[in-house]
Scaffold this active site. Structure first.
Site, PDB file in Angstrom:
ATOM      1  N   ASN A  44      39.031  29.080  28.775  1.00  0.00           N
ATOM      2  CA  ASN A  44      39.211  28.969  30.227  1.00  0.00           C
ATOM      3  C   ASN A  44      38.053  28.222  30.891  1.00  0.00           C
ATOM      4  O   ASN A  44      37.972  28.177  32.122  1.00  0.00           O
ATOM      5  CB  ASN A  44      39.305  30.353  30.854  1.00  0.00           C
ATOM      6  CG  ASN A  44      40.489  31.129  30.331  1.00  0.00           C
ATOM      7  OD1 ASN A  44      41.561  30.570  30.106  1.00  0.00           O
ATOM      8  ND2 ASN A  44      40.308  32.420  30.117  1.00  0.00           N
ATOM      9  N   HIS A 130      48.279  39.900  36.514  1.00  0.00           N
ATOM     10  CA  HIS A 130      47.283  40.238  35.494  1.00  0.00           C
ATOM     11  C   HIS A 130      47.095  41.756  35.359  1.00  0.00           C
ATOM     12  O   HIS A 130      47.213  42.489  36.354  1.00  0.00           O
ATOM     13  CB  HIS A 130      45.962  39.589  35.905  1.00  0.00           C
ATOM     14  CG  HIS A 130      44.894  39.620  34.860  1.00  0.00           C
ATOM     15  ND1 HIS A 130      43.937  40.591  34.819  1.00  0.00           N
ATOM     16  CD2 HIS A 130      44.630  38.783  33.828  1.00  0.00           C
ATOM     17  CE1 HIS A 130      43.108  40.346  33.806  1.00  0.00           C
ATOM     18  NE2 HIS A 130      43.510  39.253  33.192  1.00  0.00           N
ATOM     19  N   GLU A 177      49.045  36.414  41.815  1.00  0.00           N
ATOM     20  CA  GLU A 177      48.078  35.396  41.394  1.00  0.00           C
ATOM     21  C   GLU A 177      48.503  34.079  42.040  1.00  0.00           C
ATOM     22  O   GLU A 177      49.667  33.919  42.403  1.00  0.00           O
ATOM     23  CB  GLU A 177      48.118  35.236  39.863  1.00  0.00           C
ATOM     24  CG  GLU A 177      47.654  36.479  39.152  1.00  0.00           C
ATOM     25  CD  GLU A 177      47.797  36.391  37.623  1.00  0.00           C
ATOM     26  OE1 GLU A 177      47.748  35.271  37.069  1.00  0.00           O
ATOM     27  OE2 GLU A 177      47.952  37.436  37.008  1.00  0.00           O
ATOM     28  N   SER A 181      48.244  33.377  34.866  1.00  0.00           N
ATOM     29  CA  SER A 181      47.297  33.188  33.762  1.00  0.00           C
ATOM     30  C   SER A 181      47.954  32.854  32.426  1.00  0.00           C
ATOM     31  O   SER A 181      47.347  32.187  31.604  1.00  0.00           O
ATOM     32  CB  SER A 181      46.428  34.435  33.605  1.00  0.00           C
ATOM     33  OG  SER A 181      47.222  35.560  33.287  1.00  0.00           O
ATOM     34  N   ASP A 206      44.958  36.496  43.948  1.00  0.00           N
ATOM     35  CA  ASP A 206      44.008  36.361  42.842  1.00  0.00           C
ATOM     36  C   ASP A 206      43.991  34.893  42.391  1.00  0.00           C
ATOM     37  O   ASP A 206      44.958  34.407  41.811  1.00  0.00           O
ATOM     38  CB  ASP A 206      44.428  37.296  41.694  1.00  0.00           C
ATOM     39  CG  ASP A 206      43.465  37.240  40.512  1.00  0.00           C
ATOM     40  OD1 ASP A 206      42.560  36.382  40.506  1.00  0.00           O
ATOM     41  OD2 ASP A 206      43.623  38.061  39.589  1.00  0.00           O
ATOM     42  N   LYS A 240      35.839  31.668  34.694  1.00  0.00           N
ATOM     43  CA  LYS A 240      36.714  30.630  34.157  1.00  0.00           C
ATOM     44  C   LYS A 240      36.136  29.258  34.491  1.00  0.00           C
ATOM     45  O   LYS A 240      35.173  28.851  33.853  1.00  0.00           O
ATOM     46  CB  LYS A 240      38.133  30.872  34.627  1.00  0.00           C
ATOM     47  CG  LYS A 240      38.734  31.973  33.741  1.00  0.00           C
ATOM     48  CD  LYS A 240      39.652  32.928  34.343  1.00  0.00           C
ATOM     49  CE  LYS A 240      39.928  34.054  33.343  1.00  0.00           C
ATOM     50  NZ  LYS A 240      40.628  35.177  33.930  1.00  0.00           N
TER      51      LYS A 240
HETATM   52  C1  LIG Z   1      40.666  36.547  33.825  1.00  0.00           C
HETATM   53  C2  LIG Z   1      41.402  37.129  34.961  1.00  0.00           C
HETATM   54  C3  LIG Z   1      40.875  38.174  35.705  1.00  0.00           C
HETATM   55  C4  LIG Z   1      39.632  38.912  35.293  1.00  0.00           C
HETATM   56  O1  LIG Z   1      38.493  38.184  35.525  1.00  0.00           O
HETATM   57  P1  LIG Z   1      37.210  38.478  34.617  1.00  0.00           P
HETATM   58  O2  LIG Z   1      36.097  37.884  35.390  1.00  0.00           O
HETATM   59  O3  LIG Z   1      37.459  37.805  33.309  1.00  0.00           O
HETATM   60  O4  LIG Z   1      37.105  39.960  34.480  1.00  0.00           O
HETATM   61  C5  LIG Z   1      41.562  38.587  36.817  1.00  0.00           C
HETATM   62  N1  LIG Z   1      42.732  38.028  37.182  1.00  0.00           N
HETATM   63  C6  LIG Z   1      43.285  37.046  36.455  1.00  0.00           C
HETATM   64  C7  LIG Z   1      44.567  36.448  36.905  1.00  0.00           C
HETATM   65  C8  LIG Z   1      42.650  36.570  35.323  1.00  0.00           C
HETATM   66  O5  LIG Z   1      43.217  35.624  34.596  1.00  0.00           O
END
Ligand SMILES: *Cc1c(COP(=O)(O)O)cnc(C)c1O
Length: 387
Positions: A44, A130, A177, A181, A206, A240
Site C-alpha cells: 500500500n 473495512h 470508505e 480497500s 474512511d 498507506k
Molecule cells: C488499512 C485500513 C485501515 C486501518 O489503517 P491502519 O493505519 O493500517 O490501522 C482502516 N480503514 C481502511 C479502509 C483500511 O484499508
C-alpha cells in the site's frame, strides 16, 4: 477443553490458514524473501514514500529534535510539540476546524465510533467496509445495519427506518470508505451525501486508500469530488500513501474535543513517537502536496494506465491503485499466489474474512515506483496463469 490446534485445524481445511512472510529488505517494488528477489505487487506504499530519501532524513531529524519515545498517553504528558503541530497542519490541509491523530487507522475507528454512538443510536454501513469500521460499530452498542455495496435504495430504506424508529435525540451514523480497500472502486459519494443530509444523519468517510492519491495535493476523494465540506467526520491513515503509520480524524472543533474526552484508544494508549509525528507533518507540508508528490501521483496513474493496456481483457480501467483479480475459490487463490511467487511475483491471496467466502482474490497494488518492465513481467505471468 479444546486445544489451540483444534481451533486451527478447520482453518487449514478451508484454505483459510494464515502465516507470516518475512521481507528482508525495505518496502520497495523489488524485495528480498529468503535470499530471493521478488517483484512486490502487494504494498500500500502507493507513492513509494516508505523508503524515500527526504522522508528518511526527516525521520532522523525528528529523532534529533524530539527523541524516540513520547513518555505517556496524550492527555498525561505525551502531547509533544510535533503532535500538536501535526494536528494543526492536518486540519489546515484538510480544511477542517480540527484534527486528532491516533497510533493507527484501526485505533482511530475504535476510538471514534463508540465515542459518538451507543445504545439508542443507529449505524448504517456499506457491506464492504473495512474490519475496523465493523468492529468499532459492534463495540459501540448502537443498532447496526448494513447496506449492499453502494446500494442507494437500500441505504435510503435504512435511513428512513432508523428515522422512524429512533428518538429525536438518536444519532444516525452512515459509514463508508471512499476507495474500497479490497475492490479499489469508489463509494457513490454524491448520492450518499444527498441521502444523509435528507435524513439528518452524519457521515463518517474512511479515506484510507484515497489520502495521498486522489484529490488536490492528495487530500482525498471527497476533496476531488468537491464534497469535503459536506463530510461530518473524515478518517484516514498515514500507513498507506504517506508511507509511515498512524490514523487521523478530522472535523469540527467540538467533534475533536468530544473524541479527546471519550475515544478510549486515544486516551488509554501511549502517544505515537514524536519523531513519527514530526515526519508525518513534514510529509504533509513538503512532500505530499508539492511537485514531489505530484510527480509520484503522475507516475502512479501512468503505471495504472500501462497495466490496463497490458491486461485489457482481464481488468477494468483502474479507479485507484488497487486492482482485484477475483478468483472465487480460496484454495485456487492460494495456488495461484504460490505459483506467482515461484515465478518471482508477490501477490498474496486475499481470503475470508477479509472478503466474503467464495470471493477470494489476488489483490494487485501498483505503486509510483514500479517500472514498465516490472509491469510487463506481471502481465506476462498473469497471462500464463489459468485465471
Ligand atoms: C488499512 C485500513 C485501515 C486501518 O489503517 P491502519 O493505519 O493500517 O490501522 C482502516 N480503514 C481502511 C479502509 C483500511 O484499508
Amino acid at each position: 477443553m479444546r486445544s489451540f490446534d483444534d481451533d486451527l485445524a478447520p482453518l487449514h481445511e478451508a484454505s483459510l490458514y494464515r502465516s507470516l512472510r518475512t521481507i528482508d529488505s525495505p518496502q520497495a517494488p523489488v524485495v528480498q524473501i529468503n535470499g530471493q528477489e521478488v517483484l512486490n505487487f502487494s504494498s500500500n506504499d502507493y507513492l513509494g514514500f516508505a523508503n524515500a530519501e527526504p522522508i528518511r532524513n526527516a525521520f532522523k531529524h525528528g529523532i534529533d529534535l524530539y527523541g524516540t519515545g513520547s513518555g505517556s498517553s496524550r492527555l498525561v504528558c505525551g502531547t509533544l510539540a510535533p503532535h500538536a503541530s501535526l494536528e494543526r497542519t492536518l486540519a489546515k490541509f484538510k480544511n477542517t476546524e480540527a484534527a486528532l491523530t491516533f497510533s493507527s487507522g484501526y485505533a482511530a475507528a475504535m476510538g471514534c465510533i463508540p465515542a459518538l454512538c451507543g445504545p439508542g443510536d443507529f449505524i448504517i454501513l456499506d457491506k464492504l467496509s473495512h474490519a475496523c469500521l465493523i468492529d468499532s460499530a459492534k463495540l459501540s452498542g448502537a443498532t447496526l445495519r448494513v447496506f449492499p455495496h453502494n446500494h442507494m435504495e437500500k441505504l435510503e430504506h435504512l435511513l428512513k427506518w432508523a428515522r422512524a424508529k429512533g428518538k429525536t435525540t438518536s444519532r444516525i451514523l452512515v459509514i463508508t470508505e471512499s476507495i474500497f480497500s479490497m475492490d479499489g472502486d469508489w463509494a457513490d459519494l454524491w448520492n450518499i451525501v444527498q441521502l444523509k443530509d435528507q435524513y439528518g444523519a452524519l457521515l463518517l468517510l474512511d479515506e484510507a486508500h484515497a489520502f495521498g492519491i486522489h484529490g488536490p495535493g492528495g487530500r482525498g476523494l471527497a476533496a476531488k469530488l468537491g464534497l469535503a465540506s459536506r463530510m461530518d467526520i473524515q478518517m484516514g491513515t498515514f500507513s498507506k500513501a504517506v508511507g509511515l503509520s498512524g490514523g487521523y480524524l478530522c472535523g469540527t472543533r467540538s467533534l475533536i474535543d468530544l473524541l479527546i474526552n471519550r475515544a478510549r484508544s486515544f486516551i488509554y494508549s501511549t502517544a505515537p513517537s514524536p519523531s513519527l509525528a514530526h515526519t508525518i507533518e513534514e510529509v504533509i507540508r513538503h512532500w505530499l502536496p508539492t511537485a514531489y508528490g505530484e510527480d509520484r501521483r503522475a507516475r502512479l496513474w501512468s503505471n495504472l494506465a500501462y497495466l490496463h493496456t497490458a491486461l485489457k481483457d482481464r481488468i477494468e480501467e483502474p479507479a485507484s491503485a488497487i486492482i482485484p483479480l477475483i478468483i472465487g475459490s480460496e484454495s485456487e487463490a492460494l495456488r495461484l499466489s504460490a505459483q506467482l511467487l515461484t515465478a518471482g511475483i508477490l501477490i498474496p491471496a486475499i481470503r475470508y474474512p477479509t472478503v466474503s467466502k467464495g470471493k477470494a482474490r489476488l489483490r494487485i497494488a501498483i505503486t509510483a515506483l514500479h517500472s514498465e518492465g516490472f509491469i510487463n513481467a506481471l502481465s506476462r505471468e498473469l497471462q500464463g496463469c489459468a485465471l
